[in-house]
Scaffold this motif. Structure first.
Motif, PDB file in Angstrom:
ATOM      1  N   UNK A  77       0.835  -1.201   0.000  1.00 16.31           N
ATOM      2  CA  UNK A  77       0.000   0.000   0.000  1.00 16.31           C
ATOM      3  C   UNK A  77       0.875   1.258   0.000  1.00 16.31           C
ATOM      4  N   UNK A  78       1.906   1.262   0.822  1.00  9.11           N
ATOM      5  CA  UNK A  78       2.806   2.419   0.904  1.00  9.11           C
ATOM      6  C   UNK A  78       3.440   2.701  -0.461  1.00  9.11           C
ATOM      7  N   UNK A  79       3.914   1.656  -1.124  1.00  9.07           N
ATOM      8  CA  UNK A  79       4.610   1.823  -2.409  1.00  9.07           C
ATOM      9  C   UNK A  79       3.654   2.277  -3.507  1.00  9.07           C
ATOM     10  N   UNK A  80       2.460   1.666  -3.554  1.00 10.18           N
ATOM     11  CA  UNK A  80       1.498   2.035  -4.606  1.00 10.18           C
ATOM     12  C   UNK A  80       1.055   3.491  -4.500  1.00 10.18           C
ATOM     13  N   UNK A  81       1.090   4.037  -3.304  1.00 15.28           N
ATOM     14  CA  UNK A  81       0.606   5.407  -3.086  1.00 15.28           C
ATOM     15  C   UNK A  81       1.695   6.463  -3.211  1.00 15.28           C
ATOM     16  N   UNK A  82       2.927   6.069  -3.584  1.00 18.14           N
ATOM     17  CA  UNK A  82       4.032   7.017  -3.678  1.00 18.14           C
ATOM     18  C   UNK A  82       4.783   6.865  -4.983  1.00 18.14           C
ATOM     19  N   UNK A  83       5.552   7.895  -5.314  1.00 19.73           N
ATOM     20  CA  UNK A  83       6.291   7.896  -6.570  1.00 19.73           C
ATOM     21  C   UNK A  83       7.664   8.560  -6.366  1.00 19.73           C
ATOM     22  N   UNK A  84       8.641   7.857  -5.762  1.00 17.39           N
ATOM     23  CA  UNK A  84       9.960   8.450  -5.491  1.00 17.39           C
ATOM     24  C   UNK A  84      10.687   8.877  -6.769  1.00 17.39           C
ATOM     25  N   UNK A  85      11.584   9.829  -6.634  1.00 16.54           N
ATOM     26  CA  UNK A  85      12.312  10.355  -7.792  1.00 16.54           C
ATOM     27  C   UNK A  85      13.196   9.299  -8.455  1.00 16.54           C
ATOM     28  N   UNK A 357      20.621  -4.526 -10.788  1.00 17.50           N
ATOM     29  CA  UNK A 357      19.195  -4.507 -11.135  1.00 17.50           C
ATOM     30  C   UNK A 357      18.658  -3.079 -11.132  1.00 17.50           C
ATOM     31  N   UNK A 358      19.066  -2.296 -10.141  1.00 20.14           N
ATOM     32  CA  UNK A 358      18.645  -0.902 -10.047  1.00 20.14           C
ATOM     33  C   UNK A 358      19.037  -0.123 -11.299  1.00 20.14           C
ATOM     34  N   UNK A 359      20.237  -0.371 -11.798  1.00 21.32           N
ATOM     35  CA  UNK A 359      20.727   0.344 -12.978  1.00 21.32           C
ATOM     36  C   UNK A 359      20.099  -0.195 -14.262  1.00 21.32           C
ATOM     37  N   UNK A 360      19.752  -1.484 -14.283  1.00 21.81           N
ATOM     38  CA  UNK A 360      19.334  -2.108 -15.533  1.00 21.81           C
ATOM     39  C   UNK A 360      17.845  -2.112 -15.796  1.00 21.81           C
ATOM     40  N   UNK A 361      17.025  -1.817 -14.773  1.00 22.31           N
ATOM     41  CA  UNK A 361      15.573  -1.863 -14.958  1.00 22.31           C
ATOM     42  C   UNK A 361      15.040  -0.484 -15.346  1.00 22.31           C
ATOM     43  N   UNK A 362      14.064  -0.481 -16.243  1.00 22.72           N
ATOM     44  CA  UNK A 362      13.452   0.770 -16.680  1.00 22.72           C
ATOM     45  C   UNK A 362      11.944   0.676 -16.526  1.00 22.72           C
ATOM     46  N   UNK A 363      11.363   1.624 -15.817  1.00 25.72           N
ATOM     47  CA  UNK A 363       9.924   1.645 -15.587  1.00 25.72           C
ATOM     48  C   UNK A 363       9.238   2.439 -16.703  1.00 25.72           C
ATOM     49  N   UNK A 364       8.386   1.774 -17.460  1.00 21.87           N
ATOM     50  CA  UNK A 364       7.681   2.415 -18.570  1.00 21.87           C
ATOM     51  C   UNK A 364       6.201   2.653 -18.275  1.00 21.87           C
ATOM     52  N   UNK A 365       5.618   1.826 -17.393  1.00 22.01           N
ATOM     53  CA  UNK A 365       4.179   1.904 -17.111  1.00 22.01           C
ATOM     54  C   UNK A 365       3.997   1.957 -15.602  1.00 22.01           C
ATOM     55  N   UNK A 366       3.735   3.111 -15.069  1.00 23.62           N
ATOM     56  CA  UNK A 366       3.445   3.233 -13.643  1.00 23.62           C
ATOM     57  C   UNK A 366       2.293   4.209 -13.458  1.00 23.62           C
ATOM     58  N   UNK A 367       1.479   3.941 -12.494  1.00 18.80           N
ATOM     59  CA  UNK A 367       0.384   4.862 -12.146  1.00 18.80           C
ATOM     60  C   UNK A 367       0.354   5.034 -10.638  1.00 18.80           C
ATOM     61  N   UNK A 368       0.026   6.222 -10.209  1.00 17.92           N
ATOM     62  CA  UNK A 368      -0.182   6.501  -8.790  1.00 17.92           C
ATOM     63  C   UNK A 368      -1.637   6.911  -8.619  1.00 17.92           C
ATOM     64  N   UNK A 369      -2.394   6.226  -7.766  1.00 22.27           N
ATOM     65  CA  UNK A 369      -3.826   6.530  -7.626  1.00 22.27           C
ATOM     66  C   UNK A 369      -4.071   7.996  -7.248  1.00 22.27           C
ATOM     67  N   UNK A 370      -5.205   8.538  -7.718  1.00 25.71           N
ATOM     68  CA  UNK A 370      -5.565   9.914  -7.365  1.00 25.71           C
ATOM     69  C   UNK A 370      -5.736  10.076  -5.855  1.00 25.71           C
ATOM     70  N   UNK A 371      -6.244   9.032  -5.213  1.00 29.19           N
ATOM     71  CA  UNK A 371      -6.339   9.050  -3.759  1.00 29.19           C
ATOM     72  C   UNK A 371      -5.674   7.778  -3.234  1.00 29.19           C
ATOM     73  N   UNK A 372      -5.117   7.809  -2.009  1.00 32.10           N
ATOM     74  CA  UNK A 372      -4.399   6.651  -1.477  1.00 32.10           C
ATOM     75  C   UNK A 372      -5.254   5.389  -1.446  1.00 32.10           C
ATOM     76  N   UNK A 373      -4.608   4.270  -1.751  1.00 30.26           N
ATOM     77  CA  UNK A 373      -5.282   2.976  -1.663  1.00 30.26           C
ATOM     78  C   UNK A 373      -5.418   2.604  -0.195  1.00 30.26           C
ATOM     79  N   UNK A 374      -6.633   2.258   0.232  1.00 33.38           N
ATOM     80  CA  UNK A 374      -6.863   1.883   1.624  1.00 33.38           C
ATOM     81  C   UNK A 374      -6.798   0.361   1.763  1.00 33.38           C
ATOM     82  N   UNK A 375      -6.649  -0.094   3.022  1.00 33.72           N
ATOM     83  CA  UNK A 375      -6.632  -1.535   3.247  1.00 33.72           C
ATOM     84  C   UNK A 375      -7.982  -2.146   2.919  1.00 33.72           C
TER      85      UNK A 375
END
Length: 467
Positions: A77-85, A357-375
């Motif tokens: 839940x924490x990860x889905x609701x955030x988008x680190x640089x 892995x950190x250097x070699x992976x590329x994120x092309x499709x990500x979405x952050x919900x408009x409101x936080x995902x609840x349990x």
């Protein structure tokens, strides 16, 4: 041709380079250097090196995994609701990789063997719990990266195959390398039959996984699973017959071949990760959101549930029937400094691979919900997503089959050294119980509804909405 590719990529159907695939896969190799150490050897370490009772070890493993069942959804839940640089998912390979390496190195401190029993118990409880919680912080976002790289089903299959090949490299390195490393540290002869038996079941992964696209085309998705499960069942039957009626050491060649066959059946567990992006896509089709971390968190809970039940049942039942790991002849050396050294080597190499892995992976499709995902929403997603429920059930059963025999495998090549009661227990855990569980897996695969044709329809409808 180039315009078509650009158009497809705009819709999320990215084609990946082998550098990207291997870079992503190195993350699974890294994590397996730690995970397989815990899965196959922690129970043996706690019972034979620290001399902690099997009953307590059984309860500890179950308790830590129960904690993780609540902790993993929190992480997802924490990860889905955030988008680190540094990347919605990639960032956690760095943020979690450093403490994960430190926690792994602290798991088997040599000084712990000299402590009083109450302190050993506290140490084992705290070190294992902390390691498990940090592992989730790395493992859940790592699994989510795959769903963020492409929507292309063929690419997902290749990416899964690459990932699982890397995971099995980690598995074979630990399962064979740990007893070899211990023997080298204490300067004793290496038991090559034991090391080979522990690891040879991973060999099919290096043949079957790269051939997945072809095998799937020939046999179909479910046909492939049924074929692998059938081969595994035959392998378990052979191991049981040899262990029950013949001398294991005199039949070593047949034993090793049968172990390879069981590895073919258990390989279905690796292939289950290919279904996770399918479930994520189906959830996006229904809800409009792509809850990659949430679904991977739930998959991780199911995976760890299978591992937990296996880790709980094995020492508990073995202790009940009179097989005392602390007093029976140990299958491995018990020098504490050797265990610490081998664990630290795997942990440090794993950290280097996580950075790759950190250097070699590329994120092309990500979405952050408009409101936080609840349990509550996570629970609603679980209830609404029948495909997810089936996949999670398969995860629990197939990984229970994989891990229930993990620590006991070290004892099978030396079966004749143990009492009749102990031999029967070893045969139940290495042959009979895993075989029964594979039959259950086959039934659950039969019930899984998402065919490739249906997935193509879902992807087209999602694409049409975006237009």
């Amino acid at each position: 041709m180039e315009n078509n590719q650009t158009l497809n990529e705009a819709k999320g159907f990215y084609k990946l380079s082998w550098l990207q695939r291997i870079g992503f896969g190195s993350g699974d190799l890294a994590q397996n250097l730690i995970f397989q150490t815990v899965a196959c050897y922690l129970m043996i370490y706690l019972t034979t090196v620290l001399k902690i009772s099997p009953a307590f070890v059984s309860g500890l493993i179950l308790t830590v995994r129960l904690i993780d069942c609540f902790w993993s959804p929190v992480v997802g839940r924490y990860i889905d609701n955030r988008n680190p640089k540094l990347g919605k998912y990639r960032a956690y390979l760095l943020y979690g990789g450093i403490p994960l390496t430190v926690a792994a190195c602290l798991l088997m401190l040599p000084q712990a063997a000299t402590w009083p029993m109450w302190l050993k118990i506290v140490y084992a409880s705290v070190s294992y719990t902390v390691l498990s919680m940090i592992y989730s912080v790395v493992n859940i976002p790592y699994g989510s990266i795959m769903a963020s790289m492409t929507r292309d089903n063929d690419e997902v299959l290749i990416l899964t195959s690459t990932r699982m090949v890397c995971a099995n490299i980690g598995q074979i390195v630990v399962q064979a390398g740990f007893p070899i490393g211990l023997a080298m540290c204490v300067h004793t002869a290496i038991d090559w039959n034991q090391a080979t038996f522990m690891a040879i079941g991973t060999i099919p992964a290096f043949i079957i996984l790269p051939s997945m696209p072809i095998l799937k085309k020939w046999l179909g998705k479910k046909g492939l699973y049924y074929t692998l499960l059938s081969i595994g069942l035959v392998g378990f039957a052979i191991l049981f017959v040899i262990g029950k009626f013949f001398d294991v050491q005199s039949c070593n060649t047949i034993v090793q071949i049968a172990k390879v066959m069981t590895g073919v059946g258990l390989l279905v567990g690796s292939l289950m990760w290919a279904l996770v992006p399918e479930v994520i896509t189906e959830a996006e089709y229904r809800t409009g959101n792509r809850p990659a971390a949430t679904v991977n968190a739930l998959a991780g809970v199911a995976f760890k549930a299978g591992f937990s039940v296996a880790g709980w049942i094995t020492p508990l039942v073995m202790g009940w029937i009179g097989f005392n790991f602390a007093t029976e002849q140990s299958a491995l050396p018990v020098e504490p400094s050797a265990w610490f050294t081998v664990t630290c080597v795997f942990a440090i190499v794993g950290f280097i691979l996580l950075m790759l892995c950190f250097k070699g992976s590329k994120e092309n499709i990500t979405t952050t919900p408009d409101k936080p995902v609840t349990f509550g929403e996570m629970w609603e997603e679980f209830k609404a997503n029948k495909c997810l429920q089936l996949v999670l059930s398969i995860f629990v059963v197939v990984f229970l089959a994989s891990f229930i025999s993990g620590p006991v495998n070290a004892y099978y090549p030396k079966l004749a050294n143990y009492s009749d009661i102990a031999q029967n227990a070893i045969l139940w855990f290495t042959c009979i119980i895993p075989a029964i569980l594979l039959v259950v897996v086959g039934y659950l695969v039969y019930k899984y509804p998402l065919t490739d044709e249906r997935l193509d329809e879902i992807n087209r409808e999602i694409e049409a909405r975006h237009k």
